[in-house]
Design a protein around this motif. Structure first.
Motif, PDB file in Angstrom:
ATOM      1  N   THR A   1      -1.243   0.215  15.032  1.00 10.41           N
ATOM      2  CA  THR A   1      -0.742   0.326  13.429  1.00 10.41           C
ATOM      3  C   THR A   1      -1.535  -0.598  12.832  1.00 10.41           C
ATOM      4  OG1 THR A   1       1.207  -1.050  14.206  1.00 10.41           O
ATOM      5  CG2 THR A   1       1.579   1.227  13.890  1.00 10.41           C
ATOM      6  N   ASP A   2      -1.599  -2.179  13.198  1.00  7.81           N
ATOM      7  CA  ASP A   2      -2.023  -3.285  12.560  1.00  7.81           C
ATOM      8  C   ASP A   2      -3.721  -3.087  12.376  1.00  7.81           C
ATOM      9  OD1 ASP A   2       0.180  -4.658  12.964  1.00  7.81           O
ATOM     10  OD2 ASP A   2      -0.650  -6.277  14.358  1.00  7.81           O
ATOM     11  N   SER A   3      -4.363  -2.204  13.258  1.00  9.94           N
ATOM     12  CA  SER A   3      -5.877  -1.787  13.066  1.00  9.94           C
ATOM     13  C   SER A   3      -5.907  -0.790  11.991  1.00  9.94           C
ATOM     14  CB  SER A   3      -6.485  -1.347  14.323  1.00  9.94           C
ATOM     15  OG  SER A   3      -6.316  -2.344  15.075  1.00  9.94           O
ATOM     16  N   LEU A   4      -5.012   0.174  12.076  1.00 13.12           N
ATOM     17  CA  LEU A   4      -5.214   1.275  11.087  1.00 13.12           C
ATOM     18  C   LEU A   4      -4.663   0.697   9.366  1.00 13.12           C
ATOM     19  CD1 LEU A   4      -3.476   4.454  12.778  1.00 13.12           C
ATOM     20  CD2 LEU A   4      -6.117   3.931  12.273  1.00 13.12           C
ATOM     21  N   ASP A   5      -3.858  -0.363   9.316  1.00 10.42           N
ATOM     22  CA  ASP A   5      -3.332  -0.923   8.307  1.00 10.42           C
ATOM     23  C   ASP A   5      -4.785  -1.502   7.562  1.00 10.42           C
ATOM     24  OD1 ASP A   5      -1.064   0.106   8.435  1.00 10.42           O
ATOM     25  OD2 ASP A   5       0.266  -2.055   9.128  1.00 10.42           O
ATOM     26  N   ARG A   6      -5.565  -1.855   8.404  1.00 11.68           N
ATOM     27  CA  ARG A   6      -6.586  -2.726   7.462  1.00 11.68           C
ATOM     28  C   ARG A   6      -7.820  -1.732   7.154  1.00 11.68           C
ATOM     29  NH1 ARG A   6      -9.263  -7.157  11.976  1.00 11.68           N
ATOM     30  NH2 ARG A   6     -10.369  -7.642   9.948  1.00 11.68           N
ATOM     31  N   LEU A   7      -7.489  -0.517   7.369  1.00 10.75           N
ATOM     32  CA  LEU A   7      -8.433   0.558   6.523  1.00 10.75           C
ATOM     33  C   LEU A   7      -7.863   0.632   4.971  1.00 10.75           C
ATOM     34  CD1 LEU A   7      -8.227   3.536   8.827  1.00 10.75           C
ATOM     35  CD2 LEU A   7     -10.206   2.316   8.396  1.00 10.75           C
ATOM     36  N   ASP A   8      -9.142   0.410   4.411  1.00 12.17           N
ATOM     37  CA  ASP A   8      -8.848   0.431   2.838  1.00 12.17           C
ATOM     38  C   ASP A   8      -9.022   1.906   2.271  1.00 12.17           C
ATOM     39  OD1 ASP A   8     -10.853   0.281  -0.124  1.00 12.17           O
ATOM     40  OD2 ASP A   8      -9.000  -0.997   0.282  1.00 12.17           O
ATOM     41  N   ILE A   9      -7.928   2.557   1.583  1.00 11.04           N
ATOM     42  CA  ILE A   9      -7.958   3.835   1.062  1.00 11.04           C
ATOM     43  C   ILE A   9      -9.408   4.117   0.345  1.00 11.04           C
ATOM     44  CG2 ILE A   9      -6.855   5.473  -0.242  1.00 11.04           C
ATOM     45  CD1 ILE A   9      -5.460   4.879   2.396  1.00 11.04           C
ATOM     46  N   GLY A  10      -9.625   3.059  -0.488  1.00 15.71           N
ATOM     47  CA  GLY A  10     -10.982   3.469  -1.352  1.00 15.71           C
ATOM     48  C   GLY A  10     -12.080   3.417  -0.639  1.00 15.71           C
ATOM     49  N   ARG A  11     -12.003   2.850   0.616  1.00 13.85           N
ATOM     50  CA  ARG A  11     -13.268   2.857   1.507  1.00 13.85           C
ATOM     51  C   ARG A  11     -13.312   4.244   2.048  1.00 13.85           C
ATOM     52  NH1 ARG A  11     -14.493  -0.331   7.215  1.00 13.85           N
ATOM     53  NH2 ARG A  11     -15.781   1.369   8.272  1.00 13.85           N
ATOM     54  N   ILE A  12     -12.162   4.754   2.623  1.00 20.65           N
ATOM     55  CA  ILE A  12     -12.063   5.914   3.234  1.00 20.65           C
ATOM     56  C   ILE A  12     -12.523   7.078   2.446  1.00 20.65           C
ATOM     57  CG2 ILE A  12     -10.381   7.813   4.019  1.00 20.65           C
ATOM     58  CD1 ILE A  12      -8.512   5.525   5.114  1.00 20.65           C
ATOM     59  N   ARG A  13     -12.044   7.070   0.983  1.00 17.85           N
ATOM     60  CA  ARG A  13     -12.615   7.945  -0.019  1.00 17.85           C
ATOM     61  C   ARG A  13     -14.322   7.850  -0.176  1.00 17.85           C
ATOM     62  NH1 ARG A  13      -9.398  10.906  -3.436  1.00 17.85           N
ATOM     63  NH2 ARG A  13     -11.264  11.399  -4.506  1.00 17.85           N
ATOM     64  N   ARG A  14     -14.908   6.667  -0.217  1.00 17.26           N
ATOM     65  CA  ARG A  14     -16.245   6.349  -0.245  1.00 17.26           C
ATOM     66  C   ARG A  14     -16.902   7.020   0.912  1.00 17.26           C
ATOM     67  NH1 ARG A  14     -14.306   1.624  -2.172  1.00 17.26           N
ATOM     68  NH2 ARG A  14     -14.687   0.530  -0.496  1.00 17.26           N
ATOM     69  N   ASP A  15     -16.167   6.886   2.133  1.00 14.00           N
ATOM     70  CA  ASP A  15     -16.802   7.380   3.455  1.00 14.00           C
ATOM     71  C   ASP A  15     -16.634   8.862   3.381  1.00 14.00           C
ATOM     72  OD1 ASP A  15     -17.256   5.074   4.403  1.00 14.00           O
ATOM     73  OD2 ASP A  15     -15.628   4.698   5.670  1.00 14.00           O
ATOM     74  N   VAL A  16     -15.674   9.506   2.929  1.00 13.09           N
ATOM     75  CA  VAL A  16     -15.473  10.850   2.925  1.00 13.09           C
ATOM     76  C   VAL A  16     -16.689  11.495   2.073  1.00 13.09           C
ATOM     77  CG1 VAL A  16     -14.038  12.951   2.701  1.00 13.09           C
ATOM     78  CG2 VAL A  16     -13.148  10.954   3.748  1.00 13.09           C
ATOM     79  N   GLU A  17     -16.850  10.970   0.830  1.00 12.78           N
ATOM     80  CA  GLU A  17     -17.699  11.877   0.020  1.00 12.78           C
ATOM     81  C   GLU A  17     -19.089  11.885   0.272  1.00 12.78           C
ATOM     82  OE1 GLU A  17     -16.828   9.196  -3.342  1.00 12.78           O
ATOM     83  OE2 GLU A  17     -14.800  10.028  -4.034  1.00 12.78           O
ATOM     84  N   PRO A  18     -19.661  11.093   0.754  1.00 10.99           N
ATOM     85  CA  PRO A  18     -21.173  11.372   1.377  1.00 10.99           C
ATOM     86  C   PRO A  18     -21.281  12.287   2.511  1.00 10.99           C
ATOM     87  CG  PRO A  18     -20.505   9.339   1.967  1.00 10.99           C
ATOM     88  CD  PRO A  18     -19.486   9.652   0.893  1.00 10.99           C
ATOM     89  N   ILE A  19     -19.994  12.273   3.430  1.00  7.13           N
ATOM     90  CA  ILE A  19     -20.050  13.218   4.654  1.00  7.13           C
ATOM     91  C   ILE A  19     -19.874  14.605   3.805  1.00  7.13           C
ATOM     92  CG2 ILE A  19     -18.732  13.964   6.540  1.00  7.13           C
ATOM     93  CD1 ILE A  19     -18.255  10.846   6.999  1.00  7.13           C
ATOM     94  N   ALA A  20     -18.722  14.729   3.034  1.00  2.47           N
ATOM     95  CA  ALA A  20     -18.690  16.165   2.434  1.00  2.47           C
ATOM     96  C   ALA A  20     -20.052  16.684   1.554  1.00  2.47           C
ATOM     97  CB  ALA A  20     -17.471  15.889   1.635  1.00  2.47           C
ATOM     98  N   ALA A  21     -20.807  15.858   1.011  1.00  8.10           N
ATOM     99  CA  ALA A  21     -22.027  16.046   0.222  1.00  8.10           C
ATOM    100  C   ALA A  21     -23.135  16.545   1.429  1.00  8.10           C
ATOM    101  CB  ALA A  21     -22.518  14.927  -0.619  1.00  8.10           C
ATOM    102  N   PHE A  22     -23.091  15.721   2.379  1.00  5.45           N
ATOM    103  CA  PHE A  22     -24.098  16.038   3.653  1.00  5.45           C
ATOM    104  C   PHE A  22     -23.636  17.552   3.974  1.00  5.45           C
ATOM    105  CE2 PHE A  22     -24.716  15.747   8.102  1.00  5.45           C
ATOM    106  CZ  PHE A  22     -25.897  15.937   8.258  1.00  5.45           C
ATOM    107  N   LEU A  23     -22.677  17.931   4.461  1.00  2.00           N
ATOM    108  CA  LEU A  23     -22.155  18.891   4.933  1.00  2.00           C
ATOM    109  C   LEU A  23     -22.338  20.379   4.046  1.00  2.00           C
ATOM    110  CD1 LEU A  23     -18.846  18.133   7.152  1.00  2.00           C
ATOM    111  CD2 LEU A  23     -21.244  18.346   7.856  1.00  2.00           C
TER     112      LEU A  23
END
Length: 455
Positions: free
Chosen positions: A117-139
């Protein structure tokens, strides 16, 4: 999964199937049949694997929150300990003990869960969106010129695999093998060999991150103060990836189906993506039956006898649709469903998982605005299996468009740097490789993605 009719119980048709295509097509019919016996009913998860499935909402919530009478540790499974469960049973990989926070109790569970939980809490929601968007575009670029696609196998299945490689800091070589082995496990292709390859990949990743830590979940777990061993790290990573990839794929796929089902009575006019996700979590949760508990003593569950040391599985799909909730659901909060579990083992990744699905669905609908089902909804097939609620395929059609989304992400105007800060360097754009070029170069999806984004 096959329903076992209690002797002398009226109203339950004999031989009600709980495995195969019949159950996959209409699980709620099977749950309704079980409720004749009470809030739980005996089932057969696979040949020779008996369990009790909890289909009542209050009973399910009670079990999930009760750590006094129930354990999550499969080492208490009496039939397995007595050698009555075949070691090659198809459900064993999902139910057998691993030293992770899913299958442990008490102080051991608290120690492992804190690291997660401590490790997952370090994930930034904005970063997740920024990571998903190029992967979605690539696919999307890989199939946008065809005008047709299978959104399950071309999109919803691959996006979580690629994203998790990113979040867990996988380099190209390890990431390709990890993606391939994880896909094989979920697809049931040579699962034993795939599991061995998955373990080898994760141990390599752990060794690499111990030498060269980065800004990723694997490195955060390694550096966590509880001091996880390599074996403990490996099993937490297996849990996180396994619990993230399959449910995320099904959540994305089931939400897209709902949004594209124009003739469905379940679909409200102008349904928002958030509403579609919530509807899926209530009515067709991506993991429909899981969270196995083992009674520490014989228990009476609303009139249903459950023997100590026997699997007691929660039906999230059945409990969420308990008829007793039909009036109460109007006053319950959106998050009152059990799709994320409840109690001390509730899913710790609820927020990231929701953002991933929301961003993935939003990306495909924005990129292909005239997306439509390519077959009648009633012809869609659901994957058989006791645990998930998952489409086998989601064929769609749309107006063919050039594959330019990846390049557009690179050429979009950059954010204005702070005063005195140097402008960020431009990232070179590499053209998207065709599937034929990928095969000739023997590169997997993750290597191809890294070639394009240089991450």
């Amino acid at each position: 999964m096959e329903f076992q009719q209690p002797a002398g119980t009226p109203g339950i048709p004999p031989g009600c199937p709980m495995h195969g295509q019949d159950f996959a097509a209409d699980p709620h019919g099977a749950y309704d049949t079980m409720r004749v016996a009470g809030p739980a009913a005996p089932v057969e998860l696979a040949p020779g694997v008996d369990a009790t499935l909890v289909v009542g909402y209050q009973a399910a919530r009670s079990v999930l929150q009760n750590t006094t009478d129930f354990s999550r540790d499969p080492r208490r499974w009496k039939a397995l300990n007595e050698g009555r469960i075949a070691l090659d049973s198809p459900v064993l990989p999902m139910m057998a003990y691993r030293p992770n926070c899913l299958f442990t109790d008490g102080a051991v569970h608290l120690r492992l869960r804190k690291a997660v939980t401590d490790s997952l809490d370090r994930l930034d929601i904005g970063r997740i969106r920024r990571d998903v968007e190029p992967i979605a575009a690539f696919l999307i670029d890989r199939f946008s010129e065809r005008g047709r696609a299978d959104l399950l196998n071309d999109y919803a299945k691959l996006l979580p695999l690629l994203l998790f490689n990113r979040l867990f800091g996988c380099p190209a070589g390890i990431g390709d093998r990890l993606t391939s082995s994880m896909s094989a496990i979920f697809d049931g292709r040579d699962a034993l060999k795939a599991n061995e390859e998955l373990t080898a990949c994760l141990m390599e990743l752990i060794a690499l991150k111990r030498r060269e830590p980065g800004d990723d979940v694997t490195s955060w777990l390694i550096r966590h103060p509880v001091g996880l061993t390599d074996e403990e790290l490996k099993d937490q990573l297996v849990m996180l990836m396994g619990a993230g990839v399959e449910p995320e794929r099904n959540l994305i796929g089931n939400a897209l189906l709902l949004l594209l089902s124009h003739g469905s009575s379940d679909r409200g006019a102008g349904m928002l993506i958030e509403e579609a996700l919530d509807h899926v979590l209530w009515n067709n949760p991506p993991i429909a039956n899981y969270a196995t508990h083992y009674p520490l003593h014989d228990v009476d569950l609303g009139g249903v006898y459950v023997e100590a040391g026997t699997p007691l599985m929660i039906s999230f799909g059945g409990a969420n649709n308990d008829p007793s909730l039909r009036t109460a659901r109007q006053s319950l909060s959106k998050g009152a469903h059990l799709a994320w579990g409840a109690g001390p083992h509730a899913c710790p990744a609820k927020s990231p998982a929701t953002v991933i699905a929301l961003t993935a669905v939003e990306a495909i609908l924005n990129a292909l605005p005239d997306l439509a089902l390519d077959c009648p909804q009633e012809e869609l097939q659901w994957r058989p299996g006791p645990f998930h609620r998952a489409l086998a395929a989601l064929p769609v059609r749309f107006t063919p468009t050039p594959g330019t989304r990846v390049a557009a992400l690179h050429t979009a105007a950059p954010a204005v740097p702070a005063a005195g800060a140097a402008a960020p360097p431009r990232v070179p754009v590499t053209p998207v490789a065709s599937p034929q070029e990928d095969r000739s170069r023997k590169k997997g999806f993750w290597s191809t993605f890294l070639d394009i984004f240089r991450v």
